[in-house]
Design an enzyme around this catalytic site. Sequence first.
Site, mmCIF file in Angstrom:
data_model
loop_
_atom_site.group_PDB
_atom_site.id
_atom_site.type_symbol
_atom_site.label_atom_id
_atom_site.label_comp_id
_atom_site.label_asym_id
_atom_site.label_seq_id
_atom_site.Cartn_x
_atom_site.Cartn_y
_atom_site.Cartn_z
ATOM 1 C CB CYS A 1 -0.954 -0.007 1.199
ATOM 2 S SG CYS A 1 -2.519 -0.822 0.829
ATOM 3 C CE LYS B 1 -4.433 3.406 -1.672
ATOM 4 N NZ LYS B 1 -5.349 2.861 -2.693
ATOM 5 C CG ASP C 1 -19.025 4.005 0.152
ATOM 6 O OD1 ASP C 1 -18.277 3.456 0.979
ATOM 7 O OD2 ASP C 1 -20.182 4.376 0.393
ATOM 8 C CG ASP C 2 -14.536 1.459 1.792
ATOM 9 O OD1 ASP C 2 -13.715 2.365 1.547
ATOM 10 O OD2 ASP C 2 -14.909 1.161 2.932
ATOM 11 C CG ASP D 1 -6.859 -8.162 -21.465
ATOM 12 O OD1 ASP D 1 -5.719 -8.381 -20.992
ATOM 13 O OD2 ASP D 1 -7.216 -8.563 -22.586
ATOM 14 C CG ASP E 1 -12.657 -10.167 -23.640
ATOM 15 O OD1 ASP E 1 -12.349 -10.661 -24.735
ATOM 16 O OD2 ASP E 1 -11.859 -10.047 -22.695
ATOM 17 N N GLY F 1 -11.840 2.154 -9.134
ATOM 18 C CA GLY F 1 -10.656 1.380 -9.457
ATOM 19 C C GLY F 1 -9.579 1.546 -8.412
ATOM 20 C CG HIS F 2 -5.732 -0.050 -6.447
ATOM 21 N ND1 HIS F 2 -5.831 0.285 -5.115
ATOM 22 C CD2 HIS F 2 -4.430 -0.358 -6.667
ATOM 23 C CE1 HIS F 2 -4.641 0.168 -4.546
ATOM 24 N NE2 HIS F 2 -3.768 -0.220 -5.463
ATOM 25 C CG ASP G 1 -12.075 -10.690 -28.192
ATOM 26 O OD1 ASP G 1 -12.257 -11.839 -27.753
ATOM 27 O OD2 ASP G 1 -11.650 -9.767 -27.474
#
Length: 694
Positions: free
Chosen positions: A352, A355, A384-385, A402, A425, A475-476, A563
């Site tokens: 972390c 980050k 939010d989380d 992906d 996809d 996202g992250h 694809d």
Amino acid sequence: VLAGHYGHEEAHVDLRRLCGRAGVRFVEAAATGIDLAGRVVHLGGGRPGLRFDVLSLDTGSTPSVAGIAGAREHGLAVKPVAGFLEGWAAAEQRMRVALAEGGANAPFRVLVIGGGAGGVELALSLQQRCRARGLAGAEISLVTDCDQLLPHHAPAARRAIEAAVAARGLRVERGCSIVGLEAGVAHGHDGRVLPFELAILATPAAAPDWLAETGLALDGAGFVVVDGCLRSPSHPFVFAAGDVAALQGRALPKSGVYAVRQGPVLAAGLRAALRGEAAPVYRPQSRTLALISTGDRYAVAAWGPFALGGRWLWRLKDRIDRRWMQMYSPEAGAASGAIGAAEVDGMRCGGCGAKTSGEVLRAALGRLPGQGAADVPVGLAAGDDAAVIAPPAGQLLVQSVDQFRSLVDDPWLFGRIVANHCLGDLHAMGARPHSAQALVALPPGAESLQADQLHQLLAGITTTLGEAGAVLLGGHTSEGAELTVGLVVNGWVAAGGWASKAGARPGDALILTKALGTGLIFAADMRGAAAGPVVAAALASMLRPLAAAAAVARAHGCHAMTDVTGFGLLGHLVEMLAPSGLEATLDLEALPLLPGAVELARRGARSSLHGANSRLARHITGEMATAEGHAHWPFLFDPQTAGGLLLAVPAEAAEATLAALHAAGDRAAVRIGSVGQPGGMEDASRPGVIHVRP
């Protein structure tokens, strides 16, 4: 180029490869405005603006249309050169048609308006071109508002050019200031009426109109005023060079000779500005050598009050020009460091601790458009989380993921490619895209630079998601050695209504909707070996969504669909055949390939995944000696980013499917083979035809 002495590529700098060699990020976009207070360059095409600390303007000039009514509507400007070459190519085609239909009784009249060095060179080069190409009915005329050509040159240069023009029989309309252009007619200030089929504007240089909106200090003609260090006196963080700049205290001709000499001073000045150091001073040469081509490998040299002409001077000009171009050729040096590689400190944490900071996230996300949707009670804006999605009644969730490292250095463009690739996809499953979450690793760097890069990236992602009717949920973000992006994409499909890669039937036609070759093209691009136009064509293909092709496939009774991505055409075909135990034949000759891909393959370009994919050749049976030597063989194993769809459609529907695909914009779509029972396939011993088993 016009006279036929150089090919198009010989006379153009490959900017994409040049930037790659220099470690410079290349962004192909139209600048639509400059916010000097916010230090942002606004871009067209729905792209977010580019932030800057120091700005350099090198946009050139345009032919003046002042006092010529209708010039923009009925004239072809010689600059920008790319637009002029396209316009001339279209005019030459019209010329051939007109001369074929009317012969000598219907000449094709070309007016070149402007009696300076540029106009003279242009008119004589066009005359040479038309003669060399058998367009004897073309009439080239040079129109000048002065009694003599080259009015700003010394008398000796004017006499030499006048003699050259007379010797070549070029028609000149002297003392005629054009005041208006209508369809097919030019009007002179003295009442002269000059009919034309094409009017070319080679008039003196004028400042681009958009400069007036910038707030920069401009001279009386509208060009950017710069001091001896090529900086704007009103905004010292802005530099300008070349035709767009006007040097304080000395009026310089709008000539490439001066622009070339300003280049090193500009580069040193930009570095000095970023370091907070004193910038070097540009000292223009007091006298320049002008070499004016007459189109037929003859040139006139002007040096101050002296002038002479000769074929040896054209050869001198040729050597000078070729030497200059060679400086910027892809082979003239090696690529330097990567963008964003500067160390912030000596150590970067993992876990972390890697980050991306909250400041970077807030700065990037705060500039994105809203990503809300009625069926997303908790989304990106909530912070939010986790996200909360309300599934529609009777619908099933289709989900895919992906991730890959950046293959282009423009984060906005890369974001669009990633989103398009990941959405593929969903389209291949017949699902309606709904939402996505992003996983991003940013290279270490200053927070402001990370925020800009993240914003550009997410703006590209959300643009493509929005075009597909989807939103970004969250996202992250973290730090990594290089820019890496992944998407988890979500879509809805009616229960029992999804498409599958299984289901192919004997007799089905195999159709591929996009051309192959992105893997080896970008492998070559990483080594500086892929030409800019080749990369541009690959990018255009990768940005083509699969939604329309998938809809066409479903409407024409497609039995199986997938694809074509990382495992290459052969790998994904084997996956399609395996569930039903069927086999297939492929016609290598029919494979659609991206421009330039065959030549790069011939030179040995291969993706790093090519070796692993090529082991799938074990699924090919029969005589392969001729197939393995076929120019299209490597493309069976080439991994595709944002590749096309591979379809198995009923044979009787193949032609209608192809026609619908072409009408929908997938013009590369082609039939590449067929599906059959084991042991019942057509003879695969013919050159270029292979037999594939699961």
